[in-house]
Write an enzyme that holds these catalytic residues in place. Structure first.
Site, PDB file in Angstrom:
ATOM      1  N   HIS A   1       0.842  -1.206   0.000  1.00 42.65           N
ATOM      2  CA  HIS A   1       0.000   0.000   0.000  1.00 42.65           C
ATOM      3  C   HIS A   1       0.871   1.249   0.000  1.00 42.65           C
ATOM      4  O   HIS A   1       1.942   1.285   0.601  1.00 42.65           O
ATOM      5  CB  HIS A   1      -0.983   0.002   1.173  1.00 42.65           C
ATOM      6  CG  HIS A   1      -0.363   0.018   2.540  1.00 42.65           C
ATOM      7  ND1 HIS A   1      -0.135   1.182   3.248  1.00 42.65           N
ATOM      8  CD2 HIS A   1       0.054  -0.994   3.348  1.00 42.65           C
ATOM      9  CE1 HIS A   1       0.387   0.887   4.426  1.00 42.65           C
ATOM     10  NE2 HIS A   1       0.519  -0.430   4.511  1.00 42.65           N
TER      11      HIS A   1
ATOM     12  N   ASP B   1      -0.584   4.321   0.768  1.00 40.79           N
ATOM     13  CA  ASP B   1      -1.111   5.320   1.701  1.00 40.79           C
ATOM     14  C   ASP B   1      -0.412   5.197   3.046  1.00 40.79           C
ATOM     15  O   ASP B   1       0.163   4.148   3.385  1.00 40.79           O
ATOM     16  CB  ASP B   1      -2.635   5.188   1.859  1.00 40.79           C
ATOM     17  CG  ASP B   1      -3.059   3.876   2.499  1.00 40.79           C
ATOM     18  OD1 ASP B   1      -2.457   2.823   2.191  1.00 40.79           O
ATOM     19  OD2 ASP B   1      -4.012   3.886   3.313  1.00 40.79           O
TER      20      ASP B   1
ATOM     21  N   ASP C   1       6.316   1.557   6.687  1.00 39.05           N
ATOM     22  CA  ASP C   1       4.904   1.154   6.605  1.00 39.05           C
ATOM     23  C   ASP C   1       4.188   2.014   5.569  1.00 39.05           C
ATOM     24  O   ASP C   1       3.609   3.045   5.917  1.00 39.05           O
ATOM     25  CB  ASP C   1       4.252   1.296   7.982  1.00 39.05           C
ATOM     26  CG  ASP C   1       2.806   0.838   8.015  1.00 39.05           C
ATOM     27  OD1 ASP C   1       2.396   0.080   7.114  1.00 39.05           O
ATOM     28  OD2 ASP C   1       2.084   1.250   8.938  1.00 39.05           O
TER      29      ASP C   1
ATOM     30  N   GLU D   1      -5.207   1.054   2.688  1.00 35.78           N
ATOM     31  CA  GLU D   1      -4.933   0.091   3.754  1.00 35.78           C
ATOM     32  C   GLU D   1      -5.083   0.724   5.129  1.00 35.78           C
ATOM     33  O   GLU D   1      -5.588   0.090   6.065  1.00 35.78           O
ATOM     34  CB  GLU D   1      -3.523  -0.488   3.590  1.00 35.78           C
ATOM     35  CG  GLU D   1      -3.260  -1.741   4.405  1.00 35.78           C
ATOM     36  CD  GLU D   1      -2.763  -1.456   5.828  1.00 35.78           C
ATOM     37  OE1 GLU D   1      -2.733  -2.390   6.637  1.00 35.78           O
ATOM     38  OE2 GLU D   1      -2.403  -0.289   6.122  1.00 35.78           O
ATOM     39  N   GLU D   2      -4.661   1.968   5.257  1.00 37.34           N
ATOM     40  CA  GLU D   2      -4.696   2.628   6.560  1.00 37.34           C
ATOM     41  C   GLU D   2      -6.103   3.093   6.952  1.00 37.34           C
ATOM     42  O   GLU D   2      -6.297   3.592   8.061  1.00 37.34           O
ATOM     43  CB  GLU D   2      -3.732   3.822   6.581  1.00 37.34           C
ATOM     44  CG  GLU D   2      -2.275   3.459   6.304  1.00 37.34           C
ATOM     45  CD  GLU D   2      -1.618   2.661   7.425  1.00 37.34           C
ATOM     46  OE1 GLU D   2      -2.318   2.264   8.379  1.00 37.34           O
ATOM     47  OE2 GLU D   2      -0.402   2.415   7.332  1.00 37.34           O
TER      48      GLU D   2
ATOM     49  N   ASP E   1       4.891  -6.275   5.050  1.00 37.51           N
ATOM     50  CA  ASP E   1       4.287  -5.252   5.912  1.00 37.51           C
ATOM     51  C   ASP E   1       4.393  -5.695   7.366  1.00 37.51           C
ATOM     52  O   ASP E   1       3.589  -5.312   8.210  1.00 37.51           O
ATOM     53  CB  ASP E   1       2.819  -5.033   5.520  1.00 37.51           C
ATOM     54  CG  ASP E   1       2.301  -3.650   5.925  1.00 37.51           C
ATOM     55  OD1 ASP E   1       3.097  -2.847   6.435  1.00 37.51           O
ATOM     56  OD2 ASP E   1       1.096  -3.388   5.765  1.00 37.51           O
TER      57      ASP E   1
ATOM     58  N   THR F   1     -21.485  15.210  41.265  1.00 38.21           N
ATOM     59  CA  THR F   1     -22.207  14.107  41.909  1.00 38.21           C
ATOM     60  C   THR F   1     -23.440  13.721  41.108  1.00 38.21           C
ATOM     61  O   THR F   1     -24.548  14.225  41.340  1.00 38.21           O
ATOM     62  CB  THR F   1     -22.605  14.517  43.340  1.00 38.21           C
ATOM     63  OG1 THR F   1     -23.292  15.771  43.292  1.00 38.21           O
ATOM     64  CG2 THR F   1     -21.371  14.659  44.215  1.00 38.21           C
TER      65      THR F   1
ATOM     66  N   ARG G   1      -8.645 -10.722  19.913  1.00 40.12           N
ATOM     67  CA  ARG G   1      -7.696 -11.275  18.954  1.00 40.12           C
ATOM     68  C   ARG G   1      -7.901 -12.785  18.932  1.00 40.12           C
ATOM     69  O   ARG G   1      -7.987 -13.435  19.990  1.00 40.12           O
ATOM     70  CB  ARG G   1      -6.262 -10.942  19.353  1.00 40.12           C
ATOM     71  CG  ARG G   1      -5.953  -9.457  19.325  1.00 40.12           C
ATOM     72  CD  ARG G   1      -5.870  -8.908  17.912  1.00 40.12           C
ATOM     73  NE  ARG G   1      -5.673  -7.463  17.916  1.00 40.12           N
ATOM     74  CZ  ARG G   1      -5.360  -6.760  16.830  1.00 40.12           C
ATOM     75  NH1 ARG G   1      -5.237  -7.357  15.660  1.00 40.12           N
ATOM     76  NH2 ARG G   1      -5.199  -5.456  16.908  1.00 40.12           N
TER      77      ARG G   1
END
Length: 460
Positions: free
Chosen positions: A86, A88, A119, A153-154, A180, A315, A328
């Protein structure tokens, strides 16, 4: 490998680096609409690179940012390799934490500093330049090459899946290559053979129709923040195990060989704690830190909000609270099933008097490449030739959805070959790419094409 290719990369090293700097100067920030012209400039830069080498190249317009597709298919009988990357980049903020401007590439201490350096502009550019070296010296490539370099991609790759589906036949290949990821450590190259999957969601609790005076109404209604904290607390037991029913039912356990391989890797837990600024590591009982990071499933609260958060006290009984949660996943866990189980668990444990809403976001399953694959063996030999050291096999805890998409849409596995380091400040100020790693990565890429050419072709 061809001596001419090696000599070409050595004699043109300064020019290749200078051309990477040209690409890095383009602020191709996909998340910010004002950079749309820069996105087009970056795509054109890559288009022109491929055209100059003799690739058939097309800049494909999408509903978002363009995809650059290039192919060289003049190696009959040889395998076909698809390279993904990528162009971007992440926004560079906060700008005041950069030593030099993010889009003015600068070399300091043997490192190239710029947003996108590792990246992913720098890493994908190694494959572009390795192809150039073969074509300029030998007049051919050992394999057939196809490149897909996207600009979203980002921001979630919203248009990539449609591109892959619509061109499924044209993109047929034997194996895909993505750079990547990272090496294991300086001087220790790596092949990433496994990635965790992910599911993301948000839970919101709504109580009274407005914030209430805690003295007048407190104790008579359910406090959404209290209820949310109770739900979050229930997600794990004292041993760090996730308490969602069925969460571990489909988990593929690590083999003894994998655990032994992880244990052999140089890992300094004290240095790891110091790097992260924590006094102790913690996680699921019975597993090492590397096993927890790479190969065990998790459930994490990524953000939580509710009630008054200004200076001093206020309060109230807040009217609402919310939390963002990701899990994950590891091989064989099904993202949809995990989300269903999480939603059911939260509803079952929610206190009365509040309304629970559950919002589902993105997800993808885990990925594991067969460590005995001949493609992986070929990559290992190429890396050893370029880096002077055999790569270690690692998993990574993050997710790269395109890898799953390649398997589901194109039916191919992906070699994850990272040339950078985890310490290259990806997504952070002062992102960088070690210049020597850029050149070694380019040489490894060139060697890879020759190694893969020795394998049988599997697609028509």
């Amino acid at each position: 490998m061809s001596a001419a290719v090696t000599a070409y990369l050595e004699s043109n090293a300064d020019r290749l680096l200078a051309e990477l700097c040209e690409l890095l100067r383009i602020p191709s920030i996909s998340a910010q609409p004002e950079h749309q012209p820069d996105m087009l400039r970056a795509a054109k830069f890559l288009h022109d690179q491929f055209a100059a080498m003799g690739f058939q190249v097309e800049t494909v317009q999408t509903a978002g940012h363009p995809i650059v597709y290039a192919e060289w298919l003049q190696a009959p009988g040889a395998p076909t390799v698809l390279v993904y990357g990528h162009y971007d980049v992440q926004p560079p903020d906060p700008l005041d934490l950069w030593t030099t401007p993010p889009f003015e590439p600068t070399i300091r201490d043997g490192k190239l500093f710029a947003r996108g350096a590792t990246d992913d502009k720098g890493q994908v550019f190694t494959h572009v330049k390795s192809a150039e070296a073969w074509l300029k010296t030998e007049g051919r490539l050992p394999v057939n090459l196809k490149f897909v370099i996207e600009g979203e991609e980002e921001v979630g790759s919203n248009n990539l899946d449609h591109f892959l589906e619509s061109r499924k036949a044209a993109l047929a290949c034997d194996v895909a290559v993505v750079s990547d990821t990272s090496q294991y450590a300086p001087g220790i190259p790596a092949i990433t053979y496994g990635l965790r999957g992910i599911v993301a969601c948000e839970v919101a609790l709504r109580g009274p129709k407005k914030d209430l005076h805690s003295g007048v109404f407190g104790g008579s209604v359910t406090n959404p923040v209290n209820a949310l904290c109770r739900l979050v607390s229930a997600l794990h037991d004292a041993d760090g195990r996730v308490q969602i029913p069925g969460f571990y039912d489909d988990v593929a356990p690590l083999s003894d060989a994998e655990r032994a391989g992880f244990a052999k890797l140089p890992f300094d837990e004290a240095a790891y704690r110091a790097e992260l600024g924590v006094s102790a590591v913690h996680g699921e009982a019975g597993f090492t830190t590397l096993e927890r990071r790479w190969a065990r499933p998790t459930c994490d609260v990524n953000g939580i909000t509710g009630g008054y958060q200004g200076a001093g006290p206020k309060t109230i009984v807040p009217s609402r609270a919310s939390a963002k949660i990701t899990c994950r996943l590891v091989p064989q866990q099904d993202p949809a099933r995990i989300l269903d189980a999480l939603e059911h668990f939260l509803n079952e444990n929610c206190l009365p008097g509040v309304e629970l809403e559950f919002f589902r976001f993105h997800g993808c399953p885990a990925f594991v490449f067969d460590p005995t694959s001949p493609y992986l063996t070929a990559a290992s030999e190429a890396i050893q030739e370029a880096f002077g050291a055999a790569p270690v096999l690692i998993r990574e805890g993050g997710s790269i959805p395109v890898v799953t998409t390649f398997r589901e849409v194109l039916g191919v596995d992906t070699l994850l070959l990272g040339w950078g380091q985890n310490t290259d400040n990806l997504h952070s100020p002062d992102e960088h790419f070690t210049v020597a790693d850029f050149h070694r990565g380019t040489l490894a890429s060139a060697a890879l094409w020759e190694r893969l050419a020795a394998l049988p072709k599997t697609v028509g």
